[in-house]
Design an enzyme around this catalytic site. Structure first.
Site, PDB file in Angstrom:
ATOM      1  N   ASP A  14      61.089 -32.574  48.742  1.00 20.05           N
ATOM      2  CA  ASP A  14      60.106 -33.592  49.145  1.00 20.05           C
ATOM      3  C   ASP A  14      60.744 -34.970  49.280  1.00 20.05           C
ATOM      4  OD1 ASP A  14      57.952 -31.860  49.110  1.00 20.05           O
ATOM      5  OD2 ASP A  14      57.343 -32.375  47.062  1.00 20.05           O
ATOM      6  N   ARG A  96      56.238 -39.952  33.993  1.00 24.41           N
ATOM      7  CA  ARG A  96      56.021 -40.794  35.185  1.00 24.41           C
ATOM      8  C   ARG A  96      56.135 -42.294  34.899  1.00 24.41           C
ATOM      9  NH1 ARG A  96      57.669 -36.879  38.177  1.00 24.41           N
ATOM     10  NH2 ARG A  96      56.091 -35.409  38.880  1.00 24.41           N
ATOM     11  N   ASP A 125      49.820 -37.598  39.630  1.00 23.12           N
ATOM     12  CA  ASP A 125      51.083 -38.331  39.546  1.00 23.12           C
ATOM     13  C   ASP A 125      51.084 -39.609  40.368  1.00 23.12           C
ATOM     14  OD1 ASP A 125      52.352 -36.747  37.674  1.00 23.12           O
ATOM     15  OD2 ASP A 125      53.084 -35.327  39.163  1.00 23.12           O
ATOM     16  N   SER A 176      55.740 -25.586  43.061  1.00 27.10           N
ATOM     17  CA  SER A 176      56.060 -26.995  42.889  1.00 27.10           C
ATOM     18  C   SER A 176      56.299 -27.200  41.395  1.00 27.10           C
ATOM     19  CB  SER A 176      54.878 -27.832  43.378  1.00 27.10           C
ATOM     20  OG  SER A 176      55.006 -29.129  42.861  1.00 27.10           O
TER      21      SER A 176
HETATM   22  N1  ARG Z   1      48.990 -31.243  36.656  1.00 29.90           N
HETATM   23  C1  ARG Z   1      50.025 -31.739  35.832  1.00 29.90           C
HETATM   24  C2  ARG Z   1      49.753 -33.165  35.447  1.00 29.90           C
HETATM   25  O1  ARG Z   1      48.928 -33.774  36.041  1.00 29.90           O
HETATM   26  C3  ARG Z   1      51.395 -31.516  36.402  1.00 29.90           C
HETATM   27  C4  ARG Z   1      51.773 -32.277  37.616  1.00 29.90           C
HETATM   28  C5  ARG Z   1      53.241 -32.085  37.865  1.00 29.90           C
HETATM   29  N2  ARG Z   1      53.647 -31.894  39.201  1.00 29.90           N
HETATM   30  C6  ARG Z   1      54.130 -30.753  39.711  1.00 29.90           C
HETATM   31  N3  ARG Z   1      54.714 -30.829  40.835  1.00 29.90           N
HETATM   32  N4  ARG Z   1      54.053 -29.581  39.132  1.00 29.90           N
HETATM   33  O2  ARG Z   1      50.330 -33.706  34.552  1.00 29.90           O
END
Ligand code: ARG
Length: 402
Positions: A14, A96, A125, A176
């Site tokens: 990405d 993050r 995110d 992902s």
């Molecule tokens: N749903 C999770 C969160 O909001 C994981 C997001 C992580 N991203 C991924 N590409 N798996 O913390």
């Protein structure tokens, strides 16, 4: 003055496409700087730099925040027993703000016009990145190319190949995945149907609990709520988490398959691995059980949930989160001691806890000889406590007669 964009770069498909896309002059930048922030994820630095350069980055910068991430975000999450919706140890939500802060600070230093992230419009995110960008670089322009143009995985792969970016993802691996020291988050592919059992392929930190070795015991030492040793050996928190990931991961501990409520209101199927996250939170709360007063524990439980929701929704940098941390830190002053865990298939089981600061008093709790509980006082306590119950019951009886 040259116009600079700084990209939060993972080295994956990405964000590599994003670098190439920015360089295509669609946004008019002269320089695109790709920043990899090390938060303990497995990655090949050389490969990521090669890919970033192939995508057209003018520079690929590595910023190491592994220890800061462990000592700040992971330590606070453990002290707060943070489990979103009772299950998810906030893996991605914790990393993050660290990544975004590092990116924003560099952007500010370079006088960059924009910061760029690779999140889509559907997830949490984007909130976490953008709120943290704004906290550290007020007024910065934020660009989210995957929100401006919706790409399918196959389109990205085609584009990357056309641009000469080395691609590792194959069409057969459509997950992902986000990863850091505290765990891994896996989404998409066959997981999108909540009836499908998670296949074994995407797991990397945990083994199948059905083929786990014989149970072992490990003693976790805590100081003021923070894990500091394993079996008596003192370790920096980042190292301790990495060791616990290996130990507990062998038993499949911390594999979580859940449907979660995202901030933006959609439900998503998520599979997580956080062996150390789960094992250390289980151990930590067992130590709190013997140290905290009843009211400290009760008040803390409500605040733990609010803290977890704030962090999940991108409010790491907020006065509310800091205020809850101040309460939590006060409660942790005496949370020093040891917890014995038995690592078993799928479970970290507490088999012992001890602390110099225990409120647990065997002489009071014991049913054996030598106990000191004032039994006669219990009678008076119940007489007073039951006054209101007697009055309300009498009133109900009187009312049912009329
Ligand atoms: N749903 C999770 C969160 O909001 C994981 C997001 C992580 N991203 C991924 N590409 N798996 O913390």
């Amino acid at each position: 003055m040259s116009r600079i964009a700084v990209v939060a770069y993972s080295g994956g498909l990405d964000t590599s496409c994003i670098v190439a896309w920015l360089k295509e002059d669609r946004y008019g930048f002269d320089e695109v700087i790709a920043v990899i922030v090390d938060v303990g994820q497995e990655f090949d630095l050389e490969e990521s730099v090669t890919r970033g350069k192939a995508a057209g980055a003018d520079d690929v910068v590595l910023i190491d925040r592994k220890h800061a991430f462990a000592n700040d975000q992971c330590a606070k999450a453990i002290k707060t027993n943070a489990l979103y919706e009772g299950k998810y140890p906030l893996v991605s939500a914790l990393s993050r703000p660290v990544i975004a802060q590092a990116v924003a600070e560099l952007a500010l230093e370079l006088g960059a016009e924009a910061v760029v992230h690779g999140c889509t419009g559907k997830g949490n995110d984007q909130l976490r990145f953008e709120l943290a960008f704004k906290a550290h670089y007020p007024g910065v322009r934020v660009i989210a190319p995957l929100r401006d143009k919706i790409w399918t995985r196959d389109e990205e792969i085609e584009y990357a190949i056309a641009k000469g970016i080395p691609v590792v993802q194959t069409k057969a691996s459509p997950f992902s995945i986000d990863e850091n020291l505290f765990g891994r988050a896996i989404e998409a592919g066959v997981l999108e149907d909540p009836w499908n059992a998670p296949p074994p392929e995407p797991y990397a930190m945990t083994s199948d609990p059905l083929s786990a070795p014989a149970p072992v015991e490990v003693i976790v030492g805590f100081e003021c709520g923070v894990p500091v040793s394993l079996d008596g050996e003192e370790l920096p928190l980042a190292g301790l988490i990495a060791s616990m990931n290996r130990l507990a991961g062998a038993y499949g501990i911390g594999r979580i398959d859940m449907i979660e409520n995202r901030a933006i209101g959609i439900k998503s199927r998520e599979v997580y691995e956080s062996p150390a996250g789960i094992a250390l939170i289980v151990a930590h709360s067992a130590l709190e059980d013997v140290v905290l007063t009843k009211d400290e524990a009760r008040i803390k439980r409500g605040l733990e949930q609010r803290w977890t929701e704030l962090v999940y929704e991108g409010l790491w940098f907020s006065p509310a989160r800091e205020a809850i941390d101040a309460f939590v830190d006060k409660t942790q002053e005496l949370v020093t001691g040891e917890v014995r865990l038995s690592l078993q298939p799928n479970a970290a089981v507490v088999t012992g806890r001890r602390s110099e600061n225990m409120l647990y008093a065997e002489k009071l709790a014991s049913y054996g000889t030598g106990e000191t509980f004032p039994h006669e006082a219990a009678e008076g306590y119940i007489r007073i406590s039951s006054l209101e119950t007697e009055l309300t019951a009498a009133r109900s009886r009187a009312q049912s007669r009329v």
